[in-house]
Enzyme design. Structure first.
Site, mmCIF file in Angstrom:
data_model
loop_
_atom_site.group_PDB
_atom_site.id
_atom_site.type_symbol
_atom_site.label_atom_id
_atom_site.label_comp_id
_atom_site.label_asym_id
_atom_site.label_seq_id
_atom_site.Cartn_x
_atom_site.Cartn_y
_atom_site.Cartn_z
ATOM 1 N N ASP A 1 0.875 -1.156 0.000
ATOM 2 C CA ASP A 1 0.000 0.000 0.000
ATOM 3 C C ASP A 1 0.926 1.224 0.000
ATOM 4 O O ASP A 1 2.124 1.105 0.303
ATOM 5 C CB ASP A 1 -0.875 -0.027 1.262
ATOM 6 C CG ASP A 1 -1.744 1.193 1.357
ATOM 7 O OD1 ASP A 1 -2.343 1.579 0.340
ATOM 8 O OD2 ASP A 1 -1.822 1.794 2.452
ATOM 9 N N ASP B 1 -0.273 5.115 0.712
ATOM 10 C CA ASP B 1 -0.628 6.176 1.666
ATOM 11 C C ASP B 1 -0.694 5.599 3.085
ATOM 12 O O ASP B 1 -1.482 4.693 3.355
ATOM 13 C CB ASP B 1 -1.996 6.773 1.307
ATOM 14 C CG ASP B 1 -2.018 7.353 -0.106
ATOM 15 O OD1 ASP B 1 -1.179 8.214 -0.391
ATOM 16 O OD2 ASP B 1 -2.873 6.938 -0.917
ATOM 17 N N GLY C 1 -11.175 3.799 -2.121
ATOM 18 C CA GLY C 1 -11.078 4.638 -3.318
ATOM 19 C C GLY C 1 -11.909 5.921 -3.231
ATOM 20 O O GLY C 1 -12.717 6.088 -2.319
ATOM 21 N N SER D 1 -1.901 0.244 -4.391
ATOM 22 C CA SER D 1 -2.564 1.422 -3.825
ATOM 23 C C SER D 1 -3.855 1.713 -4.581
ATOM 24 O O SER D 1 -3.884 1.609 -5.817
ATOM 25 C CB SER D 1 -1.642 2.636 -3.943
ATOM 26 O OG SER D 1 -2.357 3.815 -3.659
ATOM 27 N N SER E 1 -4.968 4.574 -4.868
ATOM 28 C CA SER E 1 -4.909 5.984 -5.263
ATOM 29 C C SER E 1 -4.474 6.178 -6.714
ATOM 30 O O SER E 1 -3.422 5.698 -7.139
ATOM 31 C CB SER E 1 -3.942 6.744 -4.358
ATOM 32 O OG SER E 1 -3.794 8.058 -4.836
#
Ligand code: G6P
Ligand code: MG
EC number: 5.4.2.6
Length: 227
Positions: free
Chosen positions: A13, A15, A52, A120, A122
């Site tokens: 991951d 963040d 998300g 991730s 993102s």
């Protein structure tokens, strides 16, 4: 479950694991929640971690009992507004925002020839990795735009192993979010939860913060649990 010696890959991951950016996501969502009249709480912040963009907005609206108050177009505008605010916060992002120990850990993995992929949710993750100067250590990245389901669904971690040509069982996934730990566990990879062990109680292995994440410590914890 595999032994440490059988592990071939690490699924990251971003963040809150590599970058100190989960606080920026939270700041930008908090700002939007205020604007929408939804009271921000620590619990809401934890629910949003790893989730998300549109799913996060829907969670905020549901939390405030406002899930039917906006059209899809209005929701898209609000999500864009959050992202614009997030991007402003990223303006000054640099290496100093790499979480303690993570640069050394990633370099150590590369030196030991482990395969590394990014899992991730993102869409901003390529930008963040570039700004941190860590993009070159990643053999592969999952593009979250290509996924059918976000975390806590296992899809992203299943794909993160697949793009390395590994089975999830040969991989260790690292997460700071409860939704992310659920996703790793569903894929069959070994889950490392970084942060409050009460929030991340589903993880196979827990560390309180990133400075504890080393190959030696992971091996020790796996040996203790007799994977
Ligand atoms: C990560 C973060 C979440 C964020 C999500 C989507 O998983 O932990 O807080 O909402 O990515 O990020 P994006 O940058 O695409 O809006
Ligand atoms: Mg995270």
């Amino acid at each position: 479950m595999v032994k440490f010696a059988q592990v071939k890959g690490f699924l990251f991951d971003l963040d809150g694991v590599i970058a100190n950016t989960s606080v920026y996501h939270a700041k930008a969502w908090h700002q939007l929640a205020d604007e929408l009249g939804v009271t921000w709480t620590e619990d809401l912040g934890n629910q949003l971690k790893g989730v998300g963009r549109m799913d996060s907005l829907n969670l905020i609206l549901k939390y405030g009992g406002k899930e039917n108050d906006y059209t899809e177009d209005e929701k898209i505008k609000y999500a864009e507004e959050k992202n614009d605010n997030y991007l402003k916060l990223l303006d000054t992002l640099d290496k100093s925002e790499i979480l303690p120990g993570m640069e050394d850990f990633i370099k150590d993995l590369a030196a030991h020839h482990y395969l590394i992929s990014l899992a991730s949710s993102s869409k901003n993750s390529p930008l963040v990795l570039e700004k941190l100067g860590l993009a070159q250590y990643f053999d592969e990245k999952v593009d979250p735009a290509t996924l059918k389901h976000g975390k806590p669904d296992p899809e992203i971690y299943t794909r993160a192993a697949e793009v390395l040509n590994l089975k999830p069982e040969e991989c260790i996934g690292l997460e700071d979010a409860s939704a992310g730990v659920t996703s790793i566990n569903g894929s069959g990879a070994i889950s490392v939860g970084i942060g409050d062990p009460k929030v991340l109680h589903e993880a196979d292995i827990n560390f309180n913060d990133t400075s504890e994440v080393t190959l030696d410590n992971i091996k020790k914890e796996m040996d203790k649990k007799k994977f």
